[in-house]
Scaffold this motif. Structure first.
Motif, PDB file in Angstrom:
ATOM      1  N   ARG A   1       0.992  -1.102  -0.065  1.00 50.22           N
ATOM      2  CA  ARG A   1      -0.032   0.029   0.154  1.00 50.22           C
ATOM      3  C   ARG A   1       0.691   1.226  -0.009  1.00 50.22           C
ATOM      4  NH1 ARG A   1      -3.364  -3.357   3.688  1.00 50.22           N
ATOM      5  NH2 ARG A   1      -1.811  -2.178   5.410  1.00 50.22           N
ATOM      6  N   ASP A   2       1.932   1.326   0.817  1.00 48.75           N
ATOM      7  CA  ASP A   2       2.708   2.760   1.182  1.00 48.75           C
ATOM      8  C   ASP A   2       3.383   2.787  -0.808  1.00 48.75           C
ATOM      9  OD1 ASP A   2       4.095   4.045   2.460  1.00 48.75           O
ATOM     10  OD2 ASP A   2       5.861   3.593   1.393  1.00 48.75           O
ATOM     11  N   VAL A   3       3.506   1.463  -1.423  1.00 44.06           N
ATOM     12  CA  VAL A   3       4.460   2.015  -2.400  1.00 44.06           C
ATOM     13  C   VAL A   3       3.357   1.876  -3.661  1.00 44.06           C
ATOM     14  CG1 VAL A   3       5.549   0.141  -4.383  1.00 44.06           C
ATOM     15  CG2 VAL A   3       6.484  -0.254  -2.112  1.00 44.06           C
ATOM     16  N   GLY A   4       2.805   1.204  -3.721  1.00 41.41           N
ATOM     17  CA  GLY A   4       1.347   2.154  -4.592  1.00 41.41           C
ATOM     18  C   GLY A   4       1.036   3.733  -4.778  1.00 41.41           C
ATOM     19  N   THR A   5       0.401   4.027  -3.244  1.00 40.77           N
ATOM     20  CA  THR A   5      -0.294   5.351  -2.467  1.00 40.77           C
ATOM     21  C   THR A   5       1.159   6.423  -2.784  1.00 40.77           C
ATOM     22  OG1 THR A   5       0.578   5.080  -0.301  1.00 40.77           O
ATOM     23  CG2 THR A   5      -1.855   4.381  -1.669  1.00 40.77           C
ATOM     24  N   ARG A   6       2.617   5.627  -2.600  1.00 42.46           N
ATOM     25  CA  ARG A   6       3.427   7.240  -3.085  1.00 42.46           C
ATOM     26  C   ARG A   6       3.886   7.119  -3.956  1.00 42.46           C
ATOM     27  NH1 ARG A   6       8.271   8.062   1.096  1.00 42.46           N
ATOM     28  NH2 ARG A   6       7.168   6.627   2.463  1.00 42.46           N
ATOM     29  N   LEU A   7       3.501   5.665  -5.114  1.00 39.10           N
ATOM     30  CA  LEU A   7       4.033   5.806  -6.753  1.00 39.10           C
ATOM     31  C   LEU A   7       2.576   7.009  -7.470  1.00 39.10           C
ATOM     32  CD1 LEU A   7       4.639   3.152  -9.195  1.00 39.10           C
ATOM     33  CD2 LEU A   7       2.532   4.965  -9.975  1.00 39.10           C
ATOM     34  N   LEU A   8       1.554   6.693  -7.086  1.00 36.82           N
ATOM     35  CA  LEU A   8       0.565   7.936  -7.243  1.00 36.82           C
ATOM     36  C   LEU A   8       0.359   9.442  -6.759  1.00 36.82           C
ATOM     37  CD1 LEU A   8      -2.204   4.671  -6.891  1.00 36.82           C
ATOM     38  CD2 LEU A   8      -1.606   5.699  -8.886  1.00 36.82           C
ATOM     39  N   ARG A   9       1.507   9.323  -5.740  1.00 32.24           N
ATOM     40  CA  ARG A   9       0.734  10.941  -5.237  1.00 32.24           C
ATOM     41  C   ARG A   9       2.018  11.455  -6.137  1.00 32.24           C
ATOM     42  NH1 ARG A   9       0.296   8.005   0.240  1.00 32.24           N
ATOM     43  NH2 ARG A   9      -2.246   9.170   0.285  1.00 32.24           N
ATOM     44  N   GLN A  10       3.061  10.672  -6.752  1.00 34.24           N
ATOM     45  CA  GLN A  10       4.609  11.580  -7.081  1.00 34.24           C
ATOM     46  C   GLN A  10       4.017  12.344  -8.615  1.00 34.24           C
ATOM     47  OE1 GLN A  10       8.155   9.322  -6.356  1.00 34.24           O
ATOM     48  NE2 GLN A  10       7.967   9.490  -3.983  1.00 34.24           N
TER      49      GLN A  10
END
Length: 409
Positions: free
Chosen positions: A21-30
């Motif tokens: 979840r952290d990887v996925g949300t970080r990618l989308l936020r960036q």
């Protein structure tokens, strides 16, 4: 910013546990910070974090390359990224189908299959252990009879230390083969003696750029599950240069040219010996440690900028501080209580921490990454300080099982 709307396809989404979840949300936020619209393809049924951030979400087959290419054909995306190991070949086919930058599918197939990757590295002049792709126990026994041990038995294309075992003598081979996750072909190779590291980096304009080297800490054999990492590794400059040279030589020889890379290696008396090569970010919170150690770095944003032809020169630096992670490894049994966890959560240098076991849970042998009992990620000024702090905090956590034994992880 370019006035033309830009789009990113996040292929395969991310796994539904805390790390994913952290990887996925970080990618989308960036991506959003760069005004890039996003779409996500997923196979997991419950992905509320991705749904909340993505422009649209599609449920489709994400691991089959032919099905992925068929889904993507006729669509256009400026960037295609994926973070899960199992989707990388399909991802490469999708990128080619939509006309986005990517790695050649044939190159990704090579690195996904451990025996083919070893052979390609050997042909590039890089030292490799003796190995064999085996279809059954008899073939594995034949390989052991012609080589010296110890040996490693591993699946051909798995990840997360799943099914990886050490075999010290031939009598242990049958049990190691039985522990494999499937009866498909598997790899047997000679054990490489030496401390383990991984090299983290990105491709910029098609050229590999190393960002940091990570030191690994492993649980005791026969399994090879990571107990922790320190980033950056505290290495002599000459050894770091040798690591970087070996990795960049390998990536170029394998015809890889896009995205993030995570390359595992051993440091031996004769020089670095490369292990597995991944065209994705490292697991085990390495992405978080990397962004902490290099202030201002946005790992996925850097790749997005490169894919869009934007300037990335000012975004790339070397680590100016350090981070470490320790994983909790309770003994087998039924958990009765956990002591000392509040102390971990209250420490100001903890970047992220979570327990994955609690009272009432039954803990088994740790055979893969998902079997560990929790993690603690810390930041500090130097690698030594980060490593010592992570060890100290982990030692304060007591996972008590119903036998009365305690685990200091």
């Amino acid at each position: 910013m370019n006035d033309t709307p830009r789009s990113l396809l996040f292929w395969g989404g991310s796994a539904p546990m805390d790390l994913g979840r952290d990887v996925g949300t970080r990618l989308l936020r960036q991506a959003a910070a760069r005004e890039v619209g996003t779409q996500v393809t997923v196979e997991f049924p419950d992905t509320p974090e991705l749904s909340a951030l993505a422009g649209s979400l599609h449920r489709t087959e994400v691991e089959d390359p032919a099905a992925a290419a068929a889904w993507a054909r006729g669509q256009r995306f400026d960037v295609v990224l994926g973070v899960r190991e199992q989707v990388q070949v399909a991802l490469a086919e999708v990128a080619r189908a939509v006309g986005a930058p990517g790695n050649p599918p044939a190159a990704v197939r090579t690195v996904r299959e451990k025996d083919r990757c070893r052979q390609a590295l050997r042909e590039a002049g890089l030292p490799q252990p003796e190995f064999r792709l085996c279809e059954d126990l008899a073939a594995a026994r034949a390989f052991l009879s012609g080589t010296t041990g110890p040996w490693i038995v591993k699946p051909r294309d798995a990840s997360g230390s799943l099914g990886v075992s050490m075999v010290g003598e031939p009598g242990e081979l049958a049990a190691a083969v039985a522990a494999l996750p499937s009866r498909a072909e598997f790899v047997v190779e000679q054990f490489v003696e030496g401390p383990e590291y991984s090299v983290e980096g990105v491709f910029l304009r098609g050229e590999p750029r190393v960002l940091a080297v990570t030191e690994k800490k492993l649980l005791p054999p026969p399994n090879f599950v990571e107990a922790g990492h320190v980033l950056p590794a505290d290495l002599p400059a000459e050894l770091q240069t040798r690591f970087e040279r070996a990795v960049t030589t390998a990536l170029k020889a394998l015809d890889l040219r896009f995205g993030i890379f995570h390359v595992e290696l051993w440091s031996t008396a004769d020089g670095p010996v490369l292990g597995e090569i991944h065209v994705r970010n490292g697991g085990d919170w390495i992405h978080l440690m990397l962004e902490y150690a290099i202030p201002g770095l946005e790992l996925f944003g850097l790749v997005i900028d490169d894919a869009l032809g934007r300037d990335t020169g000012s975004c790339v630096r070397t680590p100016s501080r350090a981070a470490a992670v320790r994983f909790l490894a309770p003994p087998p049994g039924r958990v009765s209580r956990v002591l000392g966890w509040d102390t971990v959560l209250e420490h100001p240098s903890v970047l992220r921490a979570s327990l994955t076991v609690g009272p009432g849970d039954t803990v088994g042998e740790i055979r893969e990454s998902y079997d560990r009992g929790g993690y603690i990620v810390v930041g500090a000024e130097t690698p030594r300080q980060a490593s010592e702090l992570a060890d100290r905090l982990a030692a304060q956590v007591h996972i008590v099982v119903d036998t009365g034994a305690e685990a200091r992880s």
